[in-house]
Write a protein that holds these residues in place. Sequence first.
Motif, PDB file in Angstrom:
ATOM      1  N   PHE A 189       8.352 -23.458  15.536  1.00 44.89           N
ATOM      2  CA  PHE A 189       7.586 -24.016  14.419  1.00 44.89           C
ATOM      3  C   PHE A 189       6.204 -24.473  14.880  1.00 44.89           C
ATOM      4  CE2 PHE A 189       6.912 -26.712  10.630  1.00 44.89           C
ATOM      5  CZ  PHE A 189       7.229 -25.762   9.680  1.00 44.89           C
ATOM      6  N   ILE A 190       6.102 -24.934  16.110  1.00 42.42           N
ATOM      7  CA  ILE A 190       4.784 -25.278  16.672  1.00 42.42           C
ATOM      8  C   ILE A 190       3.906 -24.032  16.685  1.00 42.42           C
ATOM      9  CG2 ILE A 190       3.567 -26.014  18.764  1.00 42.42           C
ATOM     10  CD1 ILE A 190       4.901 -28.328  17.388  1.00 42.42           C
ATOM     11  N   PHE A 191       4.481 -22.884  17.088  1.00 40.20           N
ATOM     12  CA  PHE A 191       3.734 -21.633  17.078  1.00 40.20           C
ATOM     13  C   PHE A 191       3.286 -21.291  15.652  1.00 40.20           C
ATOM     14  CE2 PHE A 191       3.606 -16.969  16.685  1.00 40.20           C
ATOM     15  CZ  PHE A 191       2.579 -16.707  17.579  1.00 40.20           C
ATOM     16  N   TYR A 192       4.170 -21.462  14.674  1.00 41.88           N
ATOM     17  CA  TYR A 192       3.833 -21.219  13.271  1.00 41.88           C
ATOM     18  C   TYR A 192       2.655 -22.093  12.844  1.00 41.88           C
ATOM     19  CZ  TYR A 192       4.096 -22.105   8.250  1.00 41.88           C
ATOM     20  OH  TYR A 192       3.781 -22.307   6.944  1.00 41.88           O
ATOM     21  N   ILE A 193       2.669 -23.352  13.243  1.00 42.53           N
ATOM     22  CA  ILE A 193       1.595 -24.277  12.866  1.00 42.53           C
ATOM     23  C   ILE A 193       0.266 -23.834  13.483  1.00 42.53           C
ATOM     24  CG2 ILE A 193       0.775 -26.650  13.115  1.00 42.53           C
ATOM     25  CD1 ILE A 193       3.807 -27.459  12.930  1.00 42.53           C
ATOM     26  N   VAL A 194       0.303 -23.388  14.736  1.00 40.33           N
ATOM     27  CA  VAL A 194      -0.918 -22.889  15.384  1.00 40.33           C
ATOM     28  C   VAL A 194      -1.455 -21.673  14.628  1.00 40.33           C
ATOM     29  CG1 VAL A 194      -1.829 -21.825  17.483  1.00 40.33           C
ATOM     30  CG2 VAL A 194      -0.353 -23.839  17.642  1.00 40.33           C
ATOM     31  N   VAL A 195      -0.551 -20.754  14.247  1.00 38.87           N
ATOM     32  CA  VAL A 195      -0.972 -19.579  13.472  1.00 38.87           C
ATOM     33  C   VAL A 195      -1.584 -20.008  12.146  1.00 38.87           C
ATOM     34  CG1 VAL A 195      -0.125 -17.535  12.243  1.00 38.87           C
ATOM     35  CG2 VAL A 195       0.644 -17.995  14.571  1.00 38.87           C
ATOM     36  N   MET A 196      -0.968 -20.972  11.485  1.00 39.49           N
ATOM     37  CA  MET A 196      -1.502 -21.478  10.211  1.00 39.49           C
ATOM     38  C   MET A 196      -2.905 -22.054  10.399  1.00 39.49           C
ATOM     39  SD  MET A 196       0.291 -21.031   7.504  1.00 39.49           S
ATOM     40  CE  MET A 196      -0.472 -22.237   6.461  1.00 39.49           C
ATOM     41  N   LEU A 197      -3.120 -22.807  11.464  1.00 38.50           N
ATOM     42  CA  LEU A 197      -4.438 -23.394  11.709  1.00 38.50           C
ATOM     43  C   LEU A 197      -5.484 -22.305  11.956  1.00 38.50           C
ATOM     44  CD1 LEU A 197      -3.449 -26.464  13.908  1.00 38.50           C
ATOM     45  CD2 LEU A 197      -4.181 -26.464  11.508  1.00 38.50           C
ATOM     46  N   VAL A 198      -5.105 -21.260  12.664  1.00 35.40           N
ATOM     47  CA  VAL A 198      -6.032 -20.143  12.885  1.00 35.40           C
ATOM     48  C   VAL A 198      -6.366 -19.469  11.558  1.00 35.40           C
ATOM     49  CG1 VAL A 198      -6.262 -17.844  13.929  1.00 35.40           C
ATOM     50  CG2 VAL A 198      -5.350 -19.750  15.274  1.00 35.40           C
ATOM     51  N   LEU A 199      -5.354 -19.226  10.731  1.00 36.58           N
ATOM     52  CA  LEU A 199      -5.589 -18.587   9.429  1.00 36.58           C
ATOM     53  C   LEU A 199      -6.450 -19.462   8.522  1.00 36.58           C
ATOM     54  CD1 LEU A 199      -2.076 -17.046   8.738  1.00 36.58           C
ATOM     55  CD2 LEU A 199      -4.164 -15.847   9.418  1.00 36.58           C
ATOM     56  N   VAL A 200      -6.203 -20.761   8.525  1.00 36.27           N
ATOM     57  CA  VAL A 200      -7.024 -21.683   7.721  1.00 36.27           C
ATOM     58  C   VAL A 200      -8.473 -21.617   8.186  1.00 36.27           C
ATOM     59  CG1 VAL A 200      -7.456 -24.126   7.285  1.00 36.27           C
ATOM     60  CG2 VAL A 200      -5.162 -23.221   7.014  1.00 36.27           C
ATOM     61  N   ALA A 201      -8.692 -21.585   9.494  1.00 36.34           N
ATOM     62  CA  ALA A 201     -10.057 -21.521  10.024  1.00 36.34           C
ATOM     63  C   ALA A 201     -10.745 -20.217   9.619  1.00 36.34           C
ATOM     64  CB  ALA A 201     -10.036 -21.662  11.550  1.00 36.34           C
ATOM     65  N   VAL A 202     -10.020 -19.114   9.649  1.00 35.89           N
ATOM     66  CA  VAL A 202     -10.597 -17.823   9.263  1.00 35.89           C
ATOM     67  C   VAL A 202     -10.950 -17.814   7.778  1.00 35.89           C
ATOM     68  CG1 VAL A 202     -10.078 -15.360   8.980  1.00 35.89           C
ATOM     69  CG2 VAL A 202      -9.512 -16.514  11.118  1.00 35.89           C
ATOM     70  N   VAL A 203     -10.044 -18.291   6.937  1.00 36.61           N
ATOM     71  CA  VAL A 203     -10.307 -18.336   5.495  1.00 36.61           C
ATOM     72  C   VAL A 203     -11.500 -19.238   5.211  1.00 36.61           C
ATOM     73  CG1 VAL A 203      -9.392 -19.119   3.269  1.00 36.61           C
ATOM     74  CG2 VAL A 203      -7.981 -17.739   4.791  1.00 36.61           C
ATOM     75  N   TRP A 204     -11.582 -20.379   5.882  1.00 34.92           N
ATOM     76  CA  TRP A 204     -12.708 -21.301   5.687  1.00 34.92           C
ATOM     77  C   TRP A 204     -14.025 -20.619   6.085  1.00 34.92           C
ATOM     78  CZ3 TRP A 204     -15.932 -23.498   9.499  1.00 34.92           C
ATOM     79  CH2 TRP A 204     -16.819 -24.450   9.022  1.00 34.92           C
ATOM     80  N   ALA A 205     -14.030 -19.918   7.214  1.00 34.25           N
ATOM     81  CA  ALA A 205     -15.250 -19.249   7.677  1.00 34.25           C
ATOM     82  C   ALA A 205     -15.686 -18.148   6.709  1.00 34.25           C
ATOM     83  CB  ALA A 205     -15.037 -18.672   9.080  1.00 34.25           C
ATOM     84  N   VAL A 206     -14.728 -17.357   6.224  1.00 34.59           N
ATOM     85  CA  VAL A 206     -15.061 -16.292   5.270  1.00 34.59           C
ATOM     86  C   VAL A 206     -15.581 -16.892   3.967  1.00 34.59           C
ATOM     87  CG1 VAL A 206     -14.067 -14.449   3.848  1.00 34.59           C
ATOM     88  CG2 VAL A 206     -13.497 -14.606   6.266  1.00 34.59           C
ATOM     89  N   HIS A 207     -14.934 -17.950   3.487  1.00 33.59           N
ATOM     90  CA  HIS A 207     -15.370 -18.605   2.253  1.00 33.59           C
ATOM     91  C   HIS A 207     -16.793 -19.160   2.408  1.00 33.59           C
ATOM     92  CE1 HIS A 207     -14.931 -20.780  -1.512  1.00 33.59           C
ATOM     93  NE2 HIS A 207     -15.418 -21.844  -0.905  1.00 33.59           N
TER      94      HIS A 207
END
Length: 69
Positions: free
Chosen positions: A37-55
Amino acid sequence: MSDASSPAPRLLPLAIFTAAYLGAAVVGALTTGNSEFIFYIVVMLVLVAVVWAVHRQARRMREHADQRR
């Protein structure tokens, strides 16, 4: 228009909700030692950062296009 470095007001509640549930998930995963689940959270944080940058980039491009009119 709003500052390009700050989130649009309509996204703020979503950002707060996401931060709250990810924070709770981190606490729960660390408490139980759930490394998957820690790995899942890290993946989520990376995806959030990518979506924020694209937005952010899309907003800048839209503002630039609006200025050219």
